[in-house]
Write an enzyme that holds these catalytic residues in place. Sequence first.
Site, PDB file in Angstrom:
ATOM      1  N   CYS A   2       0.494  -1.069  -0.225  1.00  0.00           N
ATOM      2  CA  CYS A   2      -0.074   0.256  -0.210  1.00  0.00           C
ATOM      3  C   CYS A   2       1.054   1.439   0.017  1.00  0.00           C
ATOM      4  O   CYS A   2       1.586   1.032   1.055  1.00  0.00           O
ATOM      5  CB  CYS A   2      -0.598   0.043   0.724  1.00  0.00           C
ATOM      6  N   ARG A  27       6.808  -1.821  -3.827  1.00  0.00           N
ATOM      7  CA  ARG A  27       5.854  -2.482  -2.536  1.00  0.00           C
ATOM      8  C   ARG A  27       4.796  -3.655  -2.636  1.00  0.00           C
ATOM      9  O   ARG A  27       4.632  -4.350  -1.573  1.00  0.00           O
ATOM     10  CB  ARG A  27       5.332  -1.397  -1.372  1.00  0.00           C
ATOM     11  N   TRP A  77      -2.812  -3.297  -1.927  1.00  0.00           N
ATOM     12  CA  TRP A  77      -2.846  -4.605  -1.654  1.00  0.00           C
ATOM     13  C   TRP A  77      -4.124  -5.228  -0.606  1.00  0.00           C
ATOM     14  O   TRP A  77      -4.210  -4.908   0.445  1.00  0.00           O
ATOM     15  CB  TRP A  77      -1.724  -5.065  -0.445  1.00  0.00           C
ATOM     16  N   ASN A 112      -3.791   3.404   4.261  1.00  0.00           N
ATOM     17  CA  ASN A 112      -2.450   2.550   4.638  1.00  0.00           C
ATOM     18  C   ASN A 112      -3.098   2.069   6.180  1.00  0.00           C
ATOM     19  O   ASN A 112      -3.583   3.008   7.109  1.00  0.00           O
ATOM     20  CB  ASN A 112      -1.244   2.432   4.798  1.00  0.00           C
ATOM     21  N   GLY A 113      -3.017   0.665   5.876  1.00  0.00           N
ATOM     22  CA  GLY A 113      -3.830   0.068   7.088  1.00  0.00           C
ATOM     23  C   GLY A 113      -4.990  -0.845   7.804  1.00  0.00           C
ATOM     24  O   GLY A 113      -5.699  -0.872   6.534  1.00  0.00           O
ATOM     25  N   GLU A 504      15.281 -20.530   4.489  1.00  0.00           N
ATOM     26  CA  GLU A 504      15.381 -19.097   3.392  1.00  0.00           C
ATOM     27  C   GLU A 504      14.956 -19.568   2.251  1.00  0.00           C
ATOM     28  O   GLU A 504      14.638 -18.802   1.065  1.00  0.00           O
ATOM     29  CB  GLU A 504      16.925 -18.278   3.915  1.00  0.00           C
ATOM     30  N   LYS A 508      12.666 -18.261  -0.687  1.00  0.00           N
ATOM     31  CA  LYS A 508      12.033 -18.172  -1.978  1.00  0.00           C
ATOM     32  C   LYS A 508      11.699 -18.829  -2.759  1.00  0.00           C
ATOM     33  O   LYS A 508      10.976 -18.512  -3.917  1.00  0.00           O
ATOM     34  CB  LYS A 508      14.202 -17.424  -2.084  1.00  0.00           C
ATOM     35  N   GLU A 511       7.713 -18.330  -3.102  1.00  0.00           N
ATOM     36  CA  GLU A 511       7.982 -16.855  -2.861  1.00  0.00           C
ATOM     37  C   GLU A 511       7.121 -16.908  -4.484  1.00  0.00           C
ATOM     38  O   GLU A 511       6.686 -15.697  -4.801  1.00  0.00           O
ATOM     39  CB  GLU A 511       8.596 -15.794  -2.768  1.00  0.00           C
ATOM     40  N   HIS A 527      11.872 -38.235  11.518  1.00  0.00           N
ATOM     41  CA  HIS A 527      11.018 -38.076  12.240  1.00  0.00           C
ATOM     42  C   HIS A 527       9.845 -37.251  11.580  1.00  0.00           C
ATOM     43  O   HIS A 527       8.935 -36.468  12.343  1.00  0.00           O
ATOM     44  CB  HIS A 527      11.277 -37.171  13.344  1.00  0.00           C
ATOM     45  N   LYS A 626       5.382  -5.823  -0.816  1.00  0.00           N
ATOM     46  CA  LYS A 626       7.016  -5.592  -0.622  1.00  0.00           C
ATOM     47  C   LYS A 626       7.871  -5.646   1.485  1.00  0.00           C
ATOM     48  O   LYS A 626       8.763  -5.861   2.316  1.00  0.00           O
ATOM     49  CB  LYS A 626       8.351  -4.523  -1.143  1.00  0.00           C
TER      50      LYS A 626
END
Length: 631
Positions: A2, A27, A77, A112-113, A504, A508, A511, A527, A626
């Site tokens: 946003c 963003r 967003w 925004n929010g 990580e 990636k 995403e 396990h 983002k």
Amino acid sequence: MCGIVGAVSTRNIVPVLVQGLERLEYRGYDSCGVAVYAQDSQPGLRRARSTSRVAELVEQVATGQLQGRLGIAHTRWATHGAPVVHNAHPHFSHGPGADAAARVGRVALVHNGIIENHDELRAALKSKGYVFHSQTDTEVIAHLIDSLYDGDLFEAVKATVLQLHGAYAIAVFCKDEPHRLIGARAGSPLILGVGKDGQEHFLASDAMALAGVTDQIVYLEEGDVVDVQLGKYWLIDKVHKAVASAQRPVKTVHAHSGAAELGPYRHYMQKEIFEQPRAIADTLEGVEGIVPELFDQQGNHAPGANAARVFQQIDSVLILACGTSYYSGCTAKYWIESIAKVPCSVEVASEYRYRDSVPNPNTLVVTITQSGETADTLAALRHAKGLGMQHTLTICNVATSAMVRECSLAYVTRAGVEIGVASTKAFTTQLAGLFLLTLCLAQAKGRLSDADEARHLKAMRHLPAALQAVLALEPQVIAWAEDFAKKENALFLGRGLHYPIAMEGALKLKEITYIHAEAYPAGELKHGPLAPVTSEMPVVTVAPNDALLEKLKSNLHEVRARGGVLYVLADADTRIDSGEGLHVIRMPEHYGELSPLLHVVPLQLLAYHTACARGTDVDKPRNLAKSVTVE
């Protein structure tokens, strides 16, 4: 996520507004829009909205000849309501009663929010006759301001924010006062841009939106409300007390738009992966010995003696972070406990403040965030401080962010602007900063010999060259990506220091390729994770030549015995060779404690090239943003 841009000016401000949106595209967003007060033959509010990219909005603006000297713009967003045009910002108020037609479009607002009490407010406004055309919590704010408006927009916004529960940054104007733009913030960032000679002033959620327009920035604090007009502006704080200019000084901020140029690269993510040697070199540039360039809350250099005193006083470290930053914190835990011998815990920031914990006033609270505006991490920091933990330090990429201002000490990484939603260079520079912090703690505790200090510094200075050598492995990674593009599931394994790197790598991949990926400590295979392993689930393994290598080799045999196909990132001297169902890429050199910075790069390249092969939107993956500025 946003973005907000707003302006009041003596010129047509629409080009500035849409250019600001273009600079905020990194963003992440799923709709966008712009609204102005048009001073034509039929003065009033006009807007254009789109669920496509800003480029399509620009076409709408040109076709509709949208012009005005007062306006607001937004990239959204979706949180409340689907990403459809009627939910896109800006929103207009729609007044009640017999004269409702005359009051349509009196107030225009972007937000925004998240407003947590929007349902109760909506019900109250509906009972007064207000008509809702969206499912958003934002439209509630526009109607509420309209309901409280009595000729003074500033007073109406002041009264409105007292009724809002949650997080917000808003920019709003009213057609009855076409010379005035009002902003307010609580929990979401908002800045004031000061124009030249009083000819124009701006509001934005990010200084980059105003790059090339003004570099004179005032950072609004929590609870501020600002009245922006031609030639003047003034603020009140969270208790509605007037704020002196000295309390919110104008700062010169160089947010160069050139940093966002794609250059010869196919995507921003690819560009940012290859910028990592330079980003690491820049991040280490201000280092004298092992002492990073620390700043205090006012942005001044923090005397080394002050930081050393804090490091001597603390007896534990608490790291708070989300997403990729959380994985950098998990890596740092191994360093801090192994090298500095200081107990360290790592908490997911979005969970930390919602559980009972045991505060320790001698804890160093370390927040990690790329943007410095991550809502969950900011809230976790405030919670920790509220529990009495006042020793705070942030590892952050934005020197002017809320996080830097709210922590006692800050180490600002120098990754530069990161456009791709999937973080790459911000992650590796965070790791570099955290390793420096580890060495500082070790030195302050008397646990770092001169020989070890010299060894670590030599390794850090060699990192840019070592990263260049790793990037040269790209053709081999592309061959792996061709296999991965056909899969729908993947498993990542690592042990010890490299387990967070496996996490990580999995993040990636999921995403930007939308392939389901999980990461596990390799010792956990028996396990549970071994059950779904087949030839259709590639297993990526990070295999440095460290103390856990022989254990890791046993885990590899377990995968092969079940028909699994292995993709191994191995050091040259690990004696792991390619064969049927076993694909090996050899790293150029073993890098000891700093090897996570090198091993993560092929995993970034793997995700990137797999996404290219699958044809996904690499830089703007679906459903993601983002900068996560709402809970």
